[in-house]
Design a protein around this motif. Sequence first.
Motif, short mmCIF file in Angstrom:
data_model
loop_
_atom_site.label_atom_id
_atom_site.label_comp_id
_atom_site.label_asym_id
_atom_site.label_seq_id
_atom_site.Cartn_x
_atom_site.Cartn_y
_atom_site.Cartn_z
N GLU A 59 -18.70 -11.57 29.51
CA GLU A 59 -20.02 -11.63 29.07
C GLU A 59 -21.06 -11.01 29.64
O GLU A 59 -21.97 -10.27 29.26
CB GLU A 59 -20.09 -13.15 28.37
N ILE A 60 -21.15 -11.53 30.79
CA ILE A 60 -22.28 -10.99 31.79
C ILE A 60 -22.34 -9.46 31.86
O ILE A 60 -23.36 -8.75 31.82
CB ILE A 60 -22.12 -11.70 33.30
N ALA A 61 -21.07 -8.91 32.32
CA ALA A 61 -20.73 -7.65 32.23
C ALA A 61 -21.19 -6.62 30.97
O ALA A 61 -21.91 -6.00 31.08
CB ALA A 61 -19.30 -7.18 32.76
N ASP A 62 -20.86 -7.48 29.93
CA ASP A 62 -21.02 -6.88 28.69
C ASP A 62 -22.75 -6.69 28.45
O ASP A 62 -23.25 -5.47 27.92
CB ASP A 62 -20.57 -7.34 27.29
N PHE A 63 -23.37 -7.84 28.59
CA PHE A 63 -24.63 -7.90 28.48
C PHE A 63 -25.48 -6.98 29.24
O PHE A 63 -26.38 -6.18 28.93
CB PHE A 63 -25.23 -9.17 28.75
N LEU A 64 -24.93 -6.83 30.47
CA LEU A 64 -25.76 -5.89 31.49
C LEU A 64 -25.51 -4.54 31.20
O LEU A 64 -26.52 -3.70 31.19
CB LEU A 64 -25.09 -6.25 33.01
N ASN A 65 -24.27 -4.23 30.68
CA ASN A 65 -24.12 -2.80 30.13
C ASN A 65 -25.12 -2.25 28.92
O ASN A 65 -25.77 -1.32 29.02
CB ASN A 65 -22.69 -2.54 29.99
N ASN A 66 -25.12 -3.43 28.10
CA ASN A 66 -25.90 -3.25 27.06
C ASN A 66 -27.36 -3.17 27.36
O ASN A 66 -28.32 -2.06 26.99
CB ASN A 66 -26.01 -4.23 25.93
N LEU A 67 -27.95 -3.73 28.12
CA LEU A 67 -29.45 -3.68 28.69
C LEU A 67 -29.43 -2.46 29.39
O LEU A 67 -30.66 -1.79 29.32
CB LEU A 67 -29.50 -5.08 29.47
N LYS A 68 -28.58 -2.08 30.38
CA LYS A 68 -28.70 -0.87 30.93
C LYS A 68 -28.90 0.42 29.96
O LYS A 68 -29.81 1.11 30.37
CB LYS A 68 -27.82 -0.71 32.06
N ASP A 69 -28.18 0.20 29.08
CA ASP A 69 -28.20 1.48 28.06
C ASP A 69 -29.81 1.55 27.46
O ASP A 69 -30.11 2.25 27.20
CB ASP A 69 -27.21 1.38 26.81
N THR A 70 -30.12 0.19 27.00
CA THR A 70 -31.38 0.00 26.46
C THR A 70 -32.58 0.52 27.48
O THR A 70 -33.46 1.22 27.18
CB THR A 70 -31.83 -1.47 26.16
N PHE A 71 -32.50 0.11 28.70
CA PHE A 71 -33.33 0.73 29.60
C PHE A 71 -33.62 2.00 29.70
O PHE A 71 -34.44 2.59 29.98
CB PHE A 71 -33.10 -0.09 30.99
N TYR A 72 -32.25 2.58 29.93
CA TYR A 72 -32.22 4.24 30.15
C TYR A 72 -33.02 4.91 29.08
O TYR A 72 -33.40 5.71 29.34
CB TYR A 72 -30.63 4.40 29.97
N ASN A 73 -32.92 4.14 27.71
CA ASN A 73 -33.27 5.16 26.50
C ASN A 73 -34.71 4.72 26.30
O ASN A 73 -35.48 5.27 25.50
CB ASN A 73 -32.66 4.91 25.22
N ALA A 74 -35.28 3.92 27.09
CA ALA A 74 -36.69 3.23 26.87
C ALA A 74 -37.83 4.14 27.27
O ALA A 74 -37.48 5.01 28.52
CB ALA A 74 -37.01 1.87 27.39
N SER A 75 -38.87 4.08 26.94
CA SER A 75 -39.93 5.04 27.63
C SER A 75 -40.38 4.21 28.66
O SER A 75 -40.13 3.03 29.10
CB SER A 75 -41.30 4.51 26.67
N SER A 76 -41.40 4.70 29.78
CA SER A 76 -41.42 4.02 30.96
C SER A 76 -42.38 2.65 30.61
O SER A 76 -42.27 1.72 31.33
CB SER A 76 -42.56 5.09 31.88
N ASP A 77 -43.27 2.99 29.70
CA ASP A 77 -43.87 1.52 29.05
C ASP A 77 -42.80 0.37 28.90
O ASP A 77 -43.21 -0.79 29.32
CB ASP A 77 -44.69 1.67 28.00
N ALA A 100 -30.96 -15.05 28.54
CA ALA A 100 -31.35 -13.57 28.59
C ALA A 100 -30.97 -12.84 27.28
O ALA A 100 -31.71 -11.79 26.78
CB ALA A 100 -30.04 -13.30 29.38
N LYS A 101 -30.18 -13.57 26.41
CA LYS A 101 -29.99 -12.95 24.91
C LYS A 101 -31.18 -13.12 24.08
O LYS A 101 -31.65 -12.32 23.45
CB LYS A 101 -28.73 -13.83 24.23
N VAL A 102 -32.11 -14.35 24.26
CA VAL A 102 -33.06 -14.72 23.54
C VAL A 102 -34.50 -13.39 23.98
O VAL A 102 -35.05 -13.04 23.32
CB VAL A 102 -33.56 -15.92 23.85
N THR A 103 -34.20 -13.54 25.34
CA THR A 103 -35.10 -12.27 26.19
C THR A 103 -35.09 -10.91 25.27
O THR A 103 -35.86 -10.26 24.84
CB THR A 103 -35.19 -12.41 27.29
#
Length: 323
Positions: A59-77, A100-103
Amino acid sequence: MKLTKSQAISIAQKIYGKQDERVKEIESMYRDTQSKVISDVNAFIGANKSWSAKANPDEIADFLNNLKDTFYNASSDDQNLIKMAFGDNKLKSNGDMLMAKVTQDIVRQSMAQKIHLGVATENIPNVVNAPTYAQAKNVIKNHQHIAEQSKNVDAILYKSTKNAVLDSHVDSGMFSSVNKQTMQTLRKVREVAEKAAKSPKDSLNWTKDIKDILTGGDNSSNGQMGRAAGMIRTATAQAMNRTRLQDFISTNVKKYKYISLESPTTCADCSDLDGNIYNVDDAEEGVNFPLMHPNCQCTVIEVNDDDDWDTSDHDVADELNDL
């Protein structure tokens, strides 16, 4: 483009007034986020998980992978926002994972809101610079695909988040305000979620508390959703009125008339200014030119010395339809 008072009000209402589809879309996204947060907390309580027990590694690994994808596609802001939001969030226990999920739910809402602000303001100059009222309405109508293509947070985040850019006529601090409100909202929601998860058998009305924070629940303030709706009205109104003033100056218009939408929520200051005529050279935002305040719904029209109904370009069918 010369407009009558009724035409100017009609355009203002479609762009940032009571008929604004952009506001409805923001409200829809906040309700989706609210449902997601409540669902995450309910799932935790329903699974009867121990707050302090070690979280599932997968569950931790899946969450981190998803978060990293979001971060990569995000603006610098947004990358900075993600770092701030997750700054004190470890991923060891079940409780850590819930936080983490709520955040993530709240941060994704913030990112979608900024994309929506950018998309909503980017086409305003095309409306203002349209040659006729009828063409301006067509520009607005053709741009309504925003609402059709962004029914929820996931749909609007599908757009390239790196391209969320406000029109140049909007205050540059608008995105910073979104970030500030996001962090304030996040702290409140996390506190409620933690209490609910740690005391699932108590008589805590945590669902109502979350609704009060995010959408206002039964309160007239509409919570953070109401503030977000006001922000998009302010941004689109700024873009339209500042673009119109720029157009007045470039086309050598000398005077303008102040137009208040005269809705039930119109403030006394705006109502008092309705119909007043000022020199373009003397225009001062917040004094005799809109916006007078955040969420202001006023606008202006061109005035000439020989101005009367017959001196402007009018679409008769539109005039009759407005009656």
